[in-house]
Scaffold this motif. Sequence first.
Motif, PDB file in Angstrom:
ATOM      1  N   LEU A   1      59.719  18.606 -33.357  1.00  0.00           N
ATOM      2  CA  LEU A   1      59.126  18.912 -34.229  1.00  0.00           C
ATOM      3  C   LEU A   1      60.267  19.487 -35.155  1.00  0.00           C
ATOM      4  O   LEU A   1      61.048  20.359 -34.819  1.00  0.00           O
ATOM      5  CB  LEU A   1      58.158  20.090 -34.227  1.00  0.00           C
ATOM      6  CG  LEU A   1      56.804  20.685 -35.507  1.00  0.00           C
ATOM      7  CD1 LEU A   1      55.734  21.093 -34.146  1.00  0.00           C
ATOM      8  CD2 LEU A   1      57.627  21.813 -35.675  1.00  0.00           C
ATOM      9  N   ILE A   2      59.558  19.106 -36.594  1.00  0.00           N
ATOM     10  CA  ILE A   2      60.267  19.419 -37.886  1.00  0.00           C
ATOM     11  C   ILE A   2      59.466  20.389 -39.006  1.00  0.00           C
ATOM     12  O   ILE A   2      58.067  20.167 -39.149  1.00  0.00           O
ATOM     13  CB  ILE A   2      61.284  18.815 -38.454  1.00  0.00           C
ATOM     14  CG1 ILE A   2      62.359  17.652 -37.769  1.00  0.00           C
ATOM     15  CG2 ILE A   2      61.887  19.386 -40.188  1.00  0.00           C
ATOM     16  CD1 ILE A   2      62.377  16.670 -39.000  1.00  0.00           C
ATOM     17  N   PHE A   3      60.037  22.256 -38.359  1.00  0.00           N
ATOM     18  CA  PHE A   3      59.146  23.037 -39.962  1.00  0.00           C
ATOM     19  C   PHE A   3      59.646  22.749 -40.907  1.00  0.00           C
ATOM     20  O   PHE A   3      60.751  23.398 -40.917  1.00  0.00           O
ATOM     21  CB  PHE A   3      58.536  24.047 -39.142  1.00  0.00           C
ATOM     22  CG  PHE A   3      57.826  24.655 -39.617  1.00  0.00           C
ATOM     23  CD1 PHE A   3      56.708  24.901 -39.469  1.00  0.00           C
ATOM     24  CD2 PHE A   3      58.566  25.390 -41.044  1.00  0.00           C
ATOM     25  CE1 PHE A   3      54.984  25.682 -40.212  1.00  0.00           C
ATOM     26  CE2 PHE A   3      57.421  26.526 -41.914  1.00  0.00           C
ATOM     27  CZ  PHE A   3      56.361  26.679 -41.311  1.00  0.00           C
ATOM     28  N   VAL A   4      58.745  22.246 -41.978  1.00  0.00           N
ATOM     29  CA  VAL A   4      59.364  22.808 -43.349  1.00  0.00           C
ATOM     30  C   VAL A   4      58.979  23.851 -44.627  1.00  0.00           C
ATOM     31  O   VAL A   4      57.625  23.900 -44.663  1.00  0.00           O
ATOM     32  CB  VAL A   4      59.362  21.659 -44.603  1.00  0.00           C
ATOM     33  CG1 VAL A   4      60.053  21.194 -45.480  1.00  0.00           C
ATOM     34  CG2 VAL A   4      59.998  20.185 -43.361  1.00  0.00           C
TER      35      VAL A   4
ATOM     36  N   ALA B   1      56.151  15.692 -35.174  1.00  0.00           N
ATOM     37  CA  ALA B   1      55.059  15.706 -36.090  1.00  0.00           C
ATOM     38  C   ALA B   1      56.173  16.695 -37.133  1.00  0.00           C
ATOM     39  O   ALA B   1      57.649  17.207 -36.745  1.00  0.00           O
ATOM     40  CB  ALA B   1      54.274  17.465 -35.293  1.00  0.00           C
ATOM     41  N   ILE B   2      56.208  16.396 -38.175  1.00  0.00           N
ATOM     42  CA  ILE B   2      56.620  17.096 -39.440  1.00  0.00           C
ATOM     43  C   ILE B   2      55.719  17.840 -39.716  1.00  0.00           C
ATOM     44  O   ILE B   2      54.236  17.356 -40.010  1.00  0.00           O
ATOM     45  CB  ILE B   2      56.907  16.457 -41.216  1.00  0.00           C
ATOM     46  CG1 ILE B   2      58.599  15.399 -39.614  1.00  0.00           C
ATOM     47  CG2 ILE B   2      57.727  17.763 -41.844  1.00  0.00           C
ATOM     48  CD1 ILE B   2      58.478  14.302 -40.707  1.00  0.00           C
ATOM     49  N   VAL B   3      55.910  19.669 -40.385  1.00  0.00           N
ATOM     50  CA  VAL B   3      55.353  20.793 -40.303  1.00  0.00           C
ATOM     51  C   VAL B   3      54.826  20.990 -41.584  1.00  0.00           C
ATOM     52  O   VAL B   3      56.271  21.895 -41.739  1.00  0.00           O
ATOM     53  CB  VAL B   3      54.350  21.377 -39.287  1.00  0.00           C
ATOM     54  CG1 VAL B   3      53.786  22.139 -39.649  1.00  0.00           C
ATOM     55  CG2 VAL B   3      54.121  20.804 -37.991  1.00  0.00           C
ATOM     56  N   LEU B   4      54.363  21.519 -42.606  1.00  0.00           N
ATOM     57  CA  LEU B   4      54.607  21.610 -44.221  1.00  0.00           C
ATOM     58  C   LEU B   4      54.610  23.007 -44.092  1.00  0.00           C
ATOM     59  O   LEU B   4      52.415  23.119 -44.352  1.00  0.00           O
ATOM     60  CB  LEU B   4      54.390  21.137 -45.111  1.00  0.00           C
ATOM     61  CG  LEU B   4      54.898  20.062 -45.526  1.00  0.00           C
ATOM     62  CD1 LEU B   4      55.184  19.303 -44.163  1.00  0.00           C
ATOM     63  CD2 LEU B   4      54.957  19.266 -46.931  1.00  0.00           C
TER      64      LEU B   4
END
Length: 405
Positions: A217-220, A331-334
């Motif tokens: 997962l990447i949280f931005v 998942a990419i979460v903004l």
Amino acid sequence: MVDISGADAQRHINALGSSVASDLFQILRDGRPRTRSELSAITGLARSTVALRIDALMKLGLVDSVGDAVSTGGRPSSQFAIATSGRVVLGVDVGATHVRIAVSDLAGGVLAQDVERMNVSEGPEKVLTWVISAAERLLASVDRASADLLAIGIGLPGPVEHSTGRPINPPIMPGWDRFDVPDYLASSFDAPVLVDNDVNIMALGEREHAWPHVDHLIFVKVATGIGSGVISSGLLQRGAQGTAGDIGHVYVARGADVPCACGNRGCLEALASGPALARALAATGLTASSSQDVVEFVKRGNIDAIQAVRQAGRDIGEVLTTCVSLINPSAIVLGGALAQAGEHLIAGVREVVYTRSMPLATEHLQITQSKLGPDAGVLGASMLAIHHALAPESIEAMVASNGSR
């Protein structure tokens, strides 16, 4: 966190060579109550040995009896699980313009919390003095003493040397450079202090509470600055010097001549952060100076604000396309203040990422808004503290210390 709750338990115990009490505790960390017999069967240890170590964990307030198992004849056996009503941790999320703090139990449940509007630029002494005062007040409100506090997790809005807890040349934190945050808090609390970059703890909070079964997962965070936290194989990745995920200072060709606070030109942050968009809108005659101002104009349907946010999403998506190729997240979460603009920002990101990335990488990729919103940071800070406090070496040290008294 290491999962040793299943058939691999014995192999893990043999590999670690750690104490029996610590191993039993790690098994119970999955939240499932177990009897002494079940723990004995998992570990291969004598039931009497298991009983002694469970008693030691109960004296520390880490494990509690949670009722009896269903009887199969004779007296029903007691079940044991992690105690959530005794020891606690403290989570602190320091943002550019706020400080959020929470007391949580060992399962990550928030018992009490508070938030204060405060600029991080006011300096470490003022911010941390408020943290100490608020922590003491919150602990008292849930009938806990400082001795019940196992660890403190803190997120700061700038680069942090995680091994020492010191901010390193943080651009929006005057007076904080190399300030010894753990030492400052040590005068008030006898508990280890873990300090990390704020987006790292947001990534940790989001993953633990909203995406527990997603290992990549990447949280931005898009707010005063832009950064990302990277979860790979279920673990937070900090990199060699703790700067992994610093996408805010990646070059974007569209902004080649735009100066950035870091001293370079063309950084993503200089184009797509909240203040950057506010400046662009102010140039059109709108009264805007912050991320929140931009979001308010978007919510009112202002076409200039909507287009600016959509373009910011495209710029962020351009950088994330490279991240998708390197990391292949599920998942990419903004999150962050500007993410409150909702689908306009996310649509811009999706537009570029889904167009420019390889189909295999995006076949099951979710690009979405944070499920925790403004709570992601403080929940992540609490999880940072919990993971440290409940690590095998920490449990071993507590058992040894208690046994020597």
